[in-house]
Design a protein around this motif. Sequence first.
Motif, PDB file in Angstrom:
ATOM      1  N   PHE A 142       0.908  -1.075   0.140  1.00 43.64           N
ATOM      2  CA  PHE A 142       0.069  -0.205   0.034  1.00 43.64           C
ATOM      3  C   PHE A 142       0.985   1.221   0.032  1.00 43.64           C
ATOM      4  N   LEU A 143       1.858   1.326   0.924  1.00 43.45           N
ATOM      5  CA  LEU A 143       2.795   2.475   1.142  1.00 43.45           C
ATOM      6  C   LEU A 143       3.640   2.554  -0.672  1.00 43.45           C
ATOM      7  N   GLY A 144       3.920   1.500  -1.081  1.00 41.37           N
ATOM      8  CA  GLY A 144       4.605   1.720  -2.448  1.00 41.37           C
ATOM      9  C   GLY A 144       3.744   2.242  -3.514  1.00 41.37           C
ATOM     10  N   ARG A 145       2.332   2.060  -3.412  1.00 40.14           N
ATOM     11  CA  ARG A 145       1.632   2.558  -4.391  1.00 40.14           C
ATOM     12  C   ARG A 145       1.369   4.017  -4.249  1.00 40.14           C
ATOM     13  N   ASN A 146       1.568   4.359  -2.941  1.00 40.18           N
ATOM     14  CA  ASN A 146       1.209   5.872  -2.449  1.00 40.18           C
ATOM     15  C   ASN A 146       2.427   6.808  -2.104  1.00 40.18           C
ATOM     16  N   LYS A 147       3.474   6.781  -2.759  1.00 37.70           N
ATOM     17  CA  LYS A 147       4.613   7.363  -2.573  1.00 37.70           C
ATOM     18  C   LYS A 147       4.320   8.971  -2.608  1.00 37.70           C
ATOM     19  N   GLY A 148       5.031   9.512  -1.750  1.00 35.75           N
ATOM     20  CA  GLY A 148       4.870  11.109  -1.614  1.00 35.75           C
ATOM     21  C   GLY A 148       3.818  11.598  -0.976  1.00 35.75           C
ATOM     22  N   SER A 149       2.808  10.936  -0.300  1.00 33.07           N
ATOM     23  CA  SER A 149       1.347  11.115   0.077  1.00 33.07           C
ATOM     24  C   SER A 149       1.723  10.990   1.882  1.00 33.07           C
ATOM     25  N   ILE A 150       1.592  12.488   2.330  1.00 30.10           N
ATOM     26  CA  ILE A 150       1.685  12.219   3.741  1.00 30.10           C
ATOM     27  C   ILE A 150       0.433  11.458   4.664  1.00 30.10           C
ATOM     28  N   PRO A 151      -0.799  11.663   4.017  1.00 31.96           N
ATOM     29  CA  PRO A 151      -1.778  10.754   4.715  1.00 31.96           C
ATOM     30  C   PRO A 151      -1.708   9.328   4.550  1.00 31.96           C
ATOM     31  N   HIS A 152      -1.081   9.111   3.652  1.00 34.39           N
ATOM     32  CA  HIS A 152      -0.890   7.478   3.198  1.00 34.39           C
ATOM     33  C   HIS A 152       0.356   6.954   4.157  1.00 34.39           C
ATOM     34  N   LEU A 153       1.307   7.743   4.392  1.00 39.56           N
ATOM     35  CA  LEU A 153       2.304   7.428   5.040  1.00 39.56           C
ATOM     36  C   LEU A 153       2.169   7.363   6.619  1.00 39.56           C
ATOM     37  N   LEU A 154       1.391   8.188   7.008  1.00 41.61           N
ATOM     38  CA  LEU A 154       0.650   8.522   8.361  1.00 41.61           C
ATOM     39  C   LEU A 154       0.064   7.070   8.486  1.00 41.61           C
ATOM     40  N   VAL A 155      -0.942   6.894   7.741  1.00 38.85           N
ATOM     41  CA  VAL A 155      -1.893   5.596   7.939  1.00 38.85           C
ATOM     42  C   VAL A 155      -0.849   4.380   8.054  1.00 38.85           C
ATOM     43  N   ALA A 156       0.244   4.268   7.096  1.00 44.11           N
ATOM     44  CA  ALA A 156       1.021   3.108   6.987  1.00 44.11           C
ATOM     45  C   ALA A 156       1.641   2.868   8.440  1.00 44.11           C
ATOM     46  N   ALA A 157       2.005   3.955   8.983  1.00 44.69           N
ATOM     47  CA  ALA A 157       2.804   3.812  10.252  1.00 44.69           C
ATOM     48  C   ALA A 157       1.797   3.349  11.372  1.00 44.69           C
ATOM     49  N   GLU A 158       0.477   4.012  11.441  1.00 42.61           N
ATOM     50  CA  GLU A 158      -0.370   3.684  12.333  1.00 42.61           C
ATOM     51  C   GLU A 158      -0.829   2.250  12.365  1.00 42.61           C
ATOM     52  N   SER A 159      -0.948   1.630  11.061  1.00 49.09           N
ATOM     53  CA  SER A 159      -1.295   0.270  10.670  1.00 49.09           C
ATOM     54  C   SER A 159      -0.190  -0.707  11.189  1.00 49.09           C
ATOM     55  N   LEU A 160       0.920  -0.437  11.264  1.00 49.12           N
ATOM     56  CA  LEU A 160       2.065  -1.299  11.507  1.00 49.12           C
ATOM     57  C   LEU A 160       1.845  -1.499  13.118  1.00 49.12           C
ATOM     58  N   LEU A 161       1.529  -0.461  13.734  1.00 46.71           N
ATOM     59  CA  LEU A 161       1.325  -0.653  15.282  1.00 46.71           C
ATOM     60  C   LEU A 161      -0.188  -1.375  15.509  1.00 46.71           C
ATOM     61  N   LEU A 162      -1.013  -1.284  14.685  1.00 49.44           N
ATOM     62  CA  LEU A 162      -2.322  -2.208  14.722  1.00 49.44           C
ATOM     63  C   LEU A 162      -2.028  -3.570  14.343  1.00 49.44           C
ATOM     64  N   ILE A 163      -1.286  -3.822  13.549  1.00 50.05           N
ATOM     65  CA  ILE A 163      -0.906  -5.154  13.219  1.00 50.05           C
ATOM     66  C   ILE A 163      -0.057  -5.848  14.108  1.00 50.05           C
ATOM     67  N   ASP A 164       0.881  -5.272  14.619  1.00 48.50           N
ATOM     68  CA  ASP A 164       1.771  -5.912  15.756  1.00 48.50           C
ATOM     69  C   ASP A 164       2.377  -4.522  16.581  1.00 48.50           C
ATOM     70  N   PRO A 165       2.013  -4.319  17.745  1.00 47.97           N
ATOM     71  CA  PRO A 165       2.898  -3.241  18.532  1.00 47.97           C
ATOM     72  C   PRO A 165       4.549  -3.365  18.637  1.00 47.97           C
ATOM     73  N   SER A 166       4.789  -4.496  18.435  1.00 47.29           N
ATOM     74  CA  SER A 166       6.405  -4.502  18.378  1.00 47.29           C
ATOM     75  C   SER A 166       7.160  -3.773  17.232  1.00 47.29           C
ATOM     76  N   TYR A 167       6.263  -3.391  16.218  1.00 47.83           N
ATOM     77  CA  TYR A 167       6.601  -2.701  15.094  1.00 47.83           C
ATOM     78  C   TYR A 167       6.806  -1.022  15.275  1.00 47.83           C
ATOM     79  N   LYS A 168       6.897  -0.705  16.597  1.00 50.75           N
ATOM     80  CA  LYS A 168       6.793   0.697  16.899  1.00 50.75           C
ATOM     81  C   LYS A 168       7.960   1.583  16.182  1.00 50.75           C
ATOM     82  N   GLN A 169       9.374   0.778  16.323  1.00 52.66           N
ATOM     83  CA  GLN A 169      10.314   1.523  15.788  1.00 52.66           C
ATOM     84  C   GLN A 169      10.297   1.729  14.294  1.00 52.66           C
TER      85      GLN A 169
END
Length: 779
Positions: free
Chosen positions: A692-719
Amino acid sequence: MKGLFLNHMDRKEEAHELVRKGLSNDVKGSHQGSYKGSHICWHVYGLLHRSDKNYGQALKCYTHALKIDKDSQLQLLSLKPNNQKYWIGLAISYHLQKNHETAENVLTTYEGTLKEKPTPLDFEHGEMLMYRNLIIEESGDIQRALENLESIKDKVCDKRSWKEKKAQFLLNLEKYQEAEQAYRELIDLNPDCYEYFEGLHKSQKINTRELNEEQQVEFLKTYKELATKYSRSNAIKRFPLQYTAGENFKKAVDEYLQSALRKGVPSLFVNVKKLYDDPEKATIIESLVEGYLESLKKYETFTYNGTEVDLKEPPTAYLWTLYFLAQHYDYKRDTIKALQLINEAIEHTPTMVELYMTKGRILKHGGDVCEAMKAMNEGRELDLQDRFINSKCTKYMLRNGQITEAEKTIGLFTRGDAPDPITDLIDMQCMWFELEEGECYLRQNKFGRSLKRFHQIEKHFADITDDQFDFHSYCLRKVTLRAYLSMLRLEDRLRSHPYYFRAAQNAIKIYLTLYDNPSVTAVSEDDSNFANMTEGEIKKAKSKAKKAAAKAQQEAESKKAQQEEQAKKKVSEKPRDEDPEGDKFVKTTDPLGEAFKFYQPLQELSPKRIETHLLGFEIYLRKKRYLLALRSLIQAHSINSNNSTLHQDIIRFEKAVASDTSINPIVAKVVAEQLSIIHSQNIPLPDFNNEFLGRNKGSIPHLLVAAESLLLIDPSYKQEAEDLLLKIIDNEEYAGTRTLPICINVYESIKKTFNSRAEQFRLKCKDWFPIATYFRETN
């Protein structure tokens, strides 16, 4: 009959009880007196339901009456064949069912029953003939529609509509020469109608989107000839700018801009703003107008060729050039330069209202709502008779959270004999004010008052729907049939209106919040409202809440004193508001049910908006209606598969289904099969997120959602999530989507989820948006 009388005396419960007794005494019409009592009782019962606006039940009652008395007046055509409105009503019924042939035959048959031949100036008969032509057109037979149109030419009074239809039919039938002539005749009637020019281009087989340089020259030549004939038409001067490029565009827009700046046209920037969709044209306009400003400063002329200037421009030309450039740089979000230019314009002419309005708009776009409101109010005070700037200033006050001042300001233009401004505004269905005030209360977490405004907007739309009933007999009697049909079709999609959508969206979000947090009813000092805050932030928030509560109490006491004073003077009797705080909305026992009431019209009337399906997903997920939630996701995916909110919702859905041990096995199986439409089960969630992130390079909203989604998938992905967020701060690749609303949303999200990065991001935003008050200190 007694029940009918009581209903008109507003004793509705007694009325319904009496009519039901009448029905129980003679349900099947067995009464053998001078009349059949039962069909009359059913008819009266229908009238009661109709007065209660319960149209479904009213229709059932009338249907029962018709079954019992088949020779009733309901068989209108056979009993009164000379009544025009019965024929027309039948034709419209068939038309709405798309039975075009029968609808046309009904009107043709009626015309044949007329004993007196209508005169050429009979407007009503001409309207009926144009309506019949519309039926033929919508049946798809354009050739026959054109022939019919020609046959009724002398009988139609609305000549312009007739000519518009003829031009449209000729174009659809590819009779280009005749269509061109028809559109030229229409341009002669109204040389400022863009649709006529579009039709002219199509009839000339000109593809305005693919003009080469030679064609552009011819195109401009044609419009120069038209400009000579219609010298006062702005459309003729404006139209060529949209379809030319390069030097041709520069020459044409130079002439257009100079003429408008010389005359002082306030709407000049609005007229050319659409051209900014093309970056090359925007650059040309900027270069030209900057040149005008420099030349006007030195030589008092738009252009200087090195020789002595004979003709100088009026002093106002400099003012209007500053005004245009201020709007230009505001559009580019170069706030500092825009403010510099507008301040210079105000210094030049401090009595011009438009300058203060533009300054307020620039400050608003820059993020300083308080100063924006002050600038708008300063402009308002220059002309207290101007309703428009009064309304604008009211809106800015609400955006700045000044509800009392806003109500006082808008009250200057409400009825003097009204109990208070709000009552008058609600009576007038002033929805823009109700929306703005409702959203202002929402920002202050006053959910009850906010919901009260959104429910008032919903009631306005319900009233508009009910009011159409009053127009049926009127339109049939006056034979305004095309307008009547437009009204019926408008009513069918009424709740797709942006005002309703915005109110419904806000109301649904509040009800979802109330469902998720049952204890939240207003701004509270309960520590549960400060769950994600530090100790210092909690202290600050509590202090702020106390001040707000004290201020609100003071305002309430002041308002109460004013109301008591008004009551003493007997200015007007104000109806008592039983629920001023909107508590009944907040204390609902079924917030999801209330949310669904707002959502259902959106589902039916706004299915092409992705927000509709995302709201539906939120409701269905909380109800654990997994199949309906998945359907909402699939529909949203079909509209925009790259939507950032949708991506996170897919992950939330998968996590919810996986964690629900009580899910029905059959439902789980169907979910697994259908989920593959939006997410292949072979792709793990982290890889799905990276894709998803690769399809939407250069977009702040998509980058933020990708970061939040990582924590949603597994909290260990915080870094890993924090590393993604660093790209927003450090990587200029994301500058293109760096707008103030987006950055505010990002900042709020970072504070909740990645608090360690919040201050770093705030300081960056302070550099990006230098006048935005939101980033001046830690919120």
